[in-house]
Design an enzyme around this catalytic site. Sequence first.
Site, mmCIF file in Angstrom:
data_model
loop_
_atom_site.group_PDB
_atom_site.id
_atom_site.type_symbol
_atom_site.label_atom_id
_atom_site.label_comp_id
_atom_site.label_asym_id
_atom_site.label_seq_id
_atom_site.Cartn_x
_atom_site.Cartn_y
_atom_site.Cartn_z
ATOM 1 N N THR A 170 8.849 -11.567 15.094
ATOM 2 C CA THR A 170 10.051 -10.898 15.574
ATOM 3 C C THR A 170 10.562 -11.562 16.847
ATOM 4 O OG1 THR A 170 10.934 -8.780 16.330
ATOM 5 C CG2 THR A 170 8.633 -9.163 16.807
ATOM 6 N N ARG B 138 22.172 2.564 11.736
ATOM 7 C CA ARG B 138 22.272 3.933 12.269
ATOM 8 C C ARG B 138 23.710 4.265 12.679
ATOM 9 N NH1 ARG B 138 18.537 7.002 14.423
ATOM 10 N NH2 ARG B 138 19.150 7.111 16.625
ATOM 11 N N THR C 176 24.803 6.804 19.001
ATOM 12 C CA THR C 176 23.719 6.968 19.979
ATOM 13 C C THR C 176 23.432 5.661 20.720
ATOM 14 O OG1 THR C 176 22.143 6.524 18.196
ATOM 15 C CG2 THR C 176 22.586 8.858 18.714
ATOM 16 N N ASP D 205 -4.041 -2.701 0.268
ATOM 17 C CA ASP D 205 -3.833 -2.656 1.719
ATOM 18 C C ASP D 205 -4.390 -3.948 2.310
ATOM 19 O OD1 ASP D 205 -4.270 -1.984 4.541
ATOM 20 O OD2 ASP D 205 -3.898 0.086 3.925
ATOM 21 N N GLN E 136 12.146 -13.121 13.533
ATOM 22 C CA GLN E 136 13.401 -12.573 13.015
ATOM 23 C C GLN E 136 14.005 -11.555 13.979
ATOM 24 O OE1 GLN E 136 14.678 -11.509 8.640
ATOM 25 N NE2 GLN E 136 13.214 -10.026 9.353
ATOM 26 N N TYR F 253 4.241 -2.247 18.967
ATOM 27 C CA TYR F 253 4.569 -2.977 17.727
ATOM 28 C C TYR F 253 4.870 -4.441 18.030
ATOM 29 C CZ TYR F 253 7.847 -5.219 14.623
ATOM 30 O OH TYR F 253 8.490 -6.171 13.883
ATOM 31 N N HIS F 254 5.789 -4.678 18.983
ATOM 32 C CA HIS F 254 6.155 -6.071 19.276
ATOM 33 C C HIS F 254 4.934 -6.852 19.774
ATOM 34 C CE1 HIS F 254 10.302 -4.292 19.292
ATOM 35 N NE2 HIS F 254 10.610 -5.460 18.769
ATOM 36 N N VAL G 175 11.762 1.741 27.432
ATOM 37 C CA VAL G 175 11.740 1.026 28.709
ATOM 38 C C VAL G 175 12.155 -0.404 28.393
ATOM 39 C CG1 VAL G 175 10.314 0.251 30.639
ATOM 40 C CG2 VAL G 175 9.924 2.517 29.626
ATOM 41 N N ASN H 268 0.820 -1.225 0.000
ATOM 42 C CA ASN H 268 0.000 0.000 0.000
ATOM 43 C C ASN H 268 0.849 1.269 0.000
ATOM 44 O OD1 ASN H 268 1.031 0.109 2.565
ATOM 45 N ND2 ASN H 268 -0.936 0.225 3.628
HETATM 46 P P1 NAD Z 1 9.338 -1.872 5.708
HETATM 47 O O1 NAD Z 1 8.519 -0.878 6.450
HETATM 48 O O2 NAD Z 1 10.517 -1.398 4.952
HETATM 49 O O3 NAD Z 1 8.409 -2.698 4.703
HETATM 50 C C1 NAD Z 1 7.080 -3.020 4.971
HETATM 51 C C2 NAD Z 1 6.285 -2.808 3.688
HETATM 52 O O4 NAD Z 1 4.912 -3.154 3.917
HETATM 53 C C3 NAD Z 1 6.311 -1.341 3.235
HETATM 54 O O5 NAD Z 1 6.649 -1.261 1.877
HETATM 55 C C4 NAD Z 1 4.895 -0.848 3.505
HETATM 56 O O6 NAD Z 1 4.483 0.149 2.574
HETATM 57 C C5 NAD Z 1 4.081 -2.118 3.400
HETATM 58 N N1 NAD Z 1 2.856 -2.129 4.204
HETATM 59 C C6 NAD Z 1 2.725 -1.757 5.506
HETATM 60 N N2 NAD Z 1 1.454 -1.918 5.893
HETATM 61 C C7 NAD Z 1 0.778 -2.443 4.846
HETATM 62 C C8 NAD Z 1 -0.560 -2.849 4.644
HETATM 63 N N3 NAD Z 1 -1.478 -2.722 5.619
HETATM 64 N N4 NAD Z 1 -0.925 -3.336 3.432
HETATM 65 C C9 NAD Z 1 -0.009 -3.432 2.430
HETATM 66 N N5 NAD Z 1 1.275 -3.070 2.567
HETATM 67 C C10 NAD Z 1 1.664 -2.582 3.764
HETATM 68 O O7 NAD Z 1 9.756 -2.990 6.770
HETATM 69 P P2 NAD Z 1 10.841 -4.170 6.638
HETATM 70 O O8 NAD Z 1 12.040 -3.787 7.389
HETATM 71 O O9 NAD Z 1 10.975 -4.588 5.215
HETATM 72 O O10 NAD Z 1 10.117 -5.314 7.484
HETATM 73 C C11 NAD Z 1 9.273 -6.255 6.843
HETATM 74 C C12 NAD Z 1 8.698 -7.210 7.869
HETATM 75 O O11 NAD Z 1 9.753 -7.885 8.551
HETATM 76 C C13 NAD Z 1 7.853 -6.543 8.936
HETATM 77 O O12 NAD Z 1 6.725 -7.340 9.210
HETATM 78 C C14 NAD Z 1 8.769 -6.499 10.137
HETATM 79 O O13 NAD Z 1 8.036 -6.539 11.336
HETATM 80 C C15 NAD Z 1 9.602 -7.748 9.950
HETATM 81 N N6 NAD Z 1 10.924 -7.626 10.580
HETATM 82 C C16 NAD Z 1 11.788 -6.636 10.185
HETATM 83 C C17 NAD Z 1 13.046 -6.533 10.794
HETATM 84 C C18 NAD Z 1 14.023 -5.454 10.424
HETATM 85 O O14 NAD Z 1 15.040 -5.310 11.133
HETATM 86 N N7 NAD Z 1 13.810 -4.703 9.339
HETATM 87 C C19 NAD Z 1 13.393 -7.448 11.791
HETATM 88 C C20 NAD Z 1 12.490 -8.436 12.181
HETATM 89 C C21 NAD Z 1 11.245 -8.519 11.560
HETATM 90 N N1 USQ Z 2 19.312 1.244 20.099
HETATM 91 C C1 USQ Z 2 20.323 2.064 20.555
HETATM 92 N N2 USQ Z 2 20.618 3.166 19.804
HETATM 93 C C2 USQ Z 2 19.984 3.464 18.638
HETATM 94 C C3 USQ Z 2 18.968 2.603 18.184
HETATM 95 C C4 USQ Z 2 18.658 1.514 18.951
HETATM 96 O O1 USQ Z 2 20.937 1.827 21.597
HETATM 97 O O2 USQ Z 2 20.301 4.494 18.025
HETATM 98 C C5 USQ Z 2 18.964 0.042 20.876
HETATM 99 C C6 USQ Z 2 17.510 -0.061 21.286
HETATM 100 O O3 USQ Z 2 17.247 0.625 22.490
HETATM 101 C C7 USQ Z 2 17.329 -1.567 21.380
HETATM 102 C C8 USQ Z 2 18.289 -2.123 20.335
HETATM 103 O O4 USQ Z 2 19.211 -1.069 20.040
HETATM 104 O O5 USQ Z 2 17.729 -2.015 22.634
HETATM 105 C C9 USQ Z 2 17.616 -2.551 19.034
HETATM 106 O O6 USQ Z 2 16.866 -1.473 18.539
HETATM 107 P P1 USQ Z 2 16.582 -1.309 16.964
HETATM 108 O O7 USQ Z 2 15.944 0.038 16.756
HETATM 109 O O8 USQ Z 2 17.784 -1.630 16.191
HETATM 110 O O9 USQ Z 2 15.562 -2.488 16.703
HETATM 111 P P2 USQ Z 2 14.099 -2.749 17.251
HETATM 112 O O10 USQ Z 2 13.436 -1.533 17.737
HETATM 113 O O11 USQ Z 2 14.171 -3.899 18.211
HETATM 114 O O12 USQ Z 2 13.318 -3.191 15.951
HETATM 115 C C10 USQ Z 2 13.951 -3.787 14.822
HETATM 116 C C11 USQ Z 2 12.980 -3.683 13.650
HETATM 117 C C12 USQ Z 2 11.714 -4.476 13.970
HETATM 118 C C13 USQ Z 2 12.100 -5.899 14.337
HETATM 119 C C14 USQ Z 2 13.096 -5.927 15.496
HETATM 120 C C15 USQ Z 2 13.649 -7.316 15.745
HETATM 121 O O13 USQ Z 2 12.655 -2.318 13.407
HETATM 122 O O14 USQ Z 2 10.871 -4.478 12.820
HETATM 123 O O15 USQ Z 2 10.941 -6.603 14.700
HETATM 124 O O16 USQ Z 2 14.242 -5.146 15.108
HETATM 125 S S1 USQ Z 2 13.856 -7.647 17.466
HETATM 126 O O17 USQ Z 2 14.663 -6.590 18.053
HETATM 127 O O18 USQ Z 2 14.476 -8.932 17.560
HETATM 128 O O19 USQ Z 2 12.526 -7.638 18.046
#
Ligand code: NAD
Ligand code: USQ
Length: 400
Positions: free
Chosen positions: A145, A242, A254, A75, A209, A182-183, A328, A32
């Site tokens: 996740t 980052r 950070t 969507d 993941q 989110y989680h 937190v 979407n």
């Molecule tokens: P992302 O935000 O880059 O990609 C998600 C995509 O889904 C986007 O293109 C967004 O436009 C689309 N989207 C969101 N809501 C939608 C909806 N209701 N209908 C249709 N499309 C929709 O995120 P990502 O990093 O590619 O993550 C993908 C998946 O993997 C997520 O479910 C995320 O929770 C999971 N995940 C990501 C990470 C990470 O570190 N990136 C880690 C663990 C799990």
């Molecule tokens: N963190 C820092 N500094 C930063 C950013 C993050 O110390 O600038 C810390 C956070 O406090 C946290 C850890 O790094 O303790 C991870 O944070 P993150 O932002 O890298 O990842 P997170 O918020 O956990 O989320 C990401 C993805 C999410 C996925 C998740 C996997 O955005 O989609 O589900 O990783 S997991 O962490 O295993 O749940």
Amino acid sequence: MRILILGGDGYLGWPQALYLSKQGHEVAVFDNLARRQFDLKHGFDSLIPIQTVHRRIERWNQLTGGKQIVNYHGDTTDYNALSRAFQEFQPEALVHFAEQRAAPYSMIDREHAVYTQYTNVIGTLNVLYAIKDFAPTCHLVKLGTMGEYGTPNIDIEEGFIEIEHKGRKDILPFPKQPGSFYHLSKVHDSHNIMFCCRIWGLRSTDLNQGVVYGPGTYETELDAELATRFDYDQIYGTALNRFCVQAAIGHPLTVYGRGGQTRGYINIKDTVRCIELAIQSEPKQGEFRVFNQITESFSVNDLAERVQRVGNAMGLNVKLDSVPNPRVELEEHYYNAVHTKLLDLGLEPHLLDDAEVERMISLTVEHQDRIDQRLIMPTVNWRKADNVVEPTAEVATNHR
Ligand code: NAD
Ligand code: USQ
């Protein structure tokens, strides 16, 4: 196989589409474009320039001469749009990435928490109904996740744990202690999916993941127009991505709080392979499997110190900064997560080494004119219910 990728325009979904298309599967993406709309609304952008979904697909189709990726704009909360994609494409496997995936986004305020849980939980419920209605043998590969488990003071098992209680034993879902709205949405999804496997005989693999890092895959690197997004901002940017950007522009890294927060990590190149392995090893009808999709664990301090060491060897002057933790979460804790199932299926991990960190820093240096420093410091505090995305005057002036 015919494989439908929900969220196929995202950081992970797009490389997944290319990878599976290259393996000879028929691939369709469904998205979407919510992620791109967030950027437009708040002035965020991917560090690496990305093409529109139409241009990406056109470029891939040109380069591969015939492996057409089909594009659906829709969507998951719109059942008509989802139904149309199912009826037309008739998927045999479905990879579900299409969720709001940022923990900080879900903690901005009530509106963003509700959006996150609505789009994730209701979207996934629609996906389950669409499978039941139109493709009951379709294998649902769902991105969950590792954060569903939280950080318990015992080993994290792969989905299930054998418990002995008052002289009786059972194998039960591993306890969940998620750390953001989110989680939490992913936990709710897991329950709904497990339930539908039980009552309707659907089949699914829930992939818990860890944090993904890396700028792309072998396929996205074939051509600049195939690049996937690379987020470094305070909402969508993940820790290692980052830190590499911060190192490149001389911004202190950070580290939130004491930096002992330990998580499972995985290279994006392994993500695409893990999903292929899950698809190839289909569960039986009615089966609900859980794999922990990580390859190694690091604390925030481990990552920051590595980026500092590699960055300094490259001639940069990398400093660490302890930022008051906006989240937190435990900052010192035990962490040992079992992750053998994907290895048993044949995963050969790309483990994090200094060369990969150097490559990531070099890439960010190359694109440093695109880095917006205002997006780096966190503005979303878990303890508050009325956060804003744009930096306050104080955050902006302190860190420019
Ligand atoms: P992302 O935000 O880059 O990609 C998600 C995509 O889904 C986007 O293109 C967004 O436009 C689309 N989207 C969101 N809501 C939608 C909806 N209701 N209908 C249709 N499309 C929709 O995120 P990502 O990093 O590619 O993550 C993908 C998946 O993997 C997520 O479910 C995320 O929770 C999971 N995940 C990501 C990470 C990470 O570190 N990136 C880690 C663990 C799990
Ligand atoms: N963190 C820092 N500094 C930063 C950013 C993050 O110390 O600038 C810390 C956070 O406090 C946290 C850890 O790094 O303790 C991870 O944070 P993150 O932002 O890298 O990842 P997170 O918020 O956990 O989320 C990401 C993805 C999410 C996925 C998740 C996997 O955005 O989609 O589900 O990783 S997991 O962490 O295993 O749940």
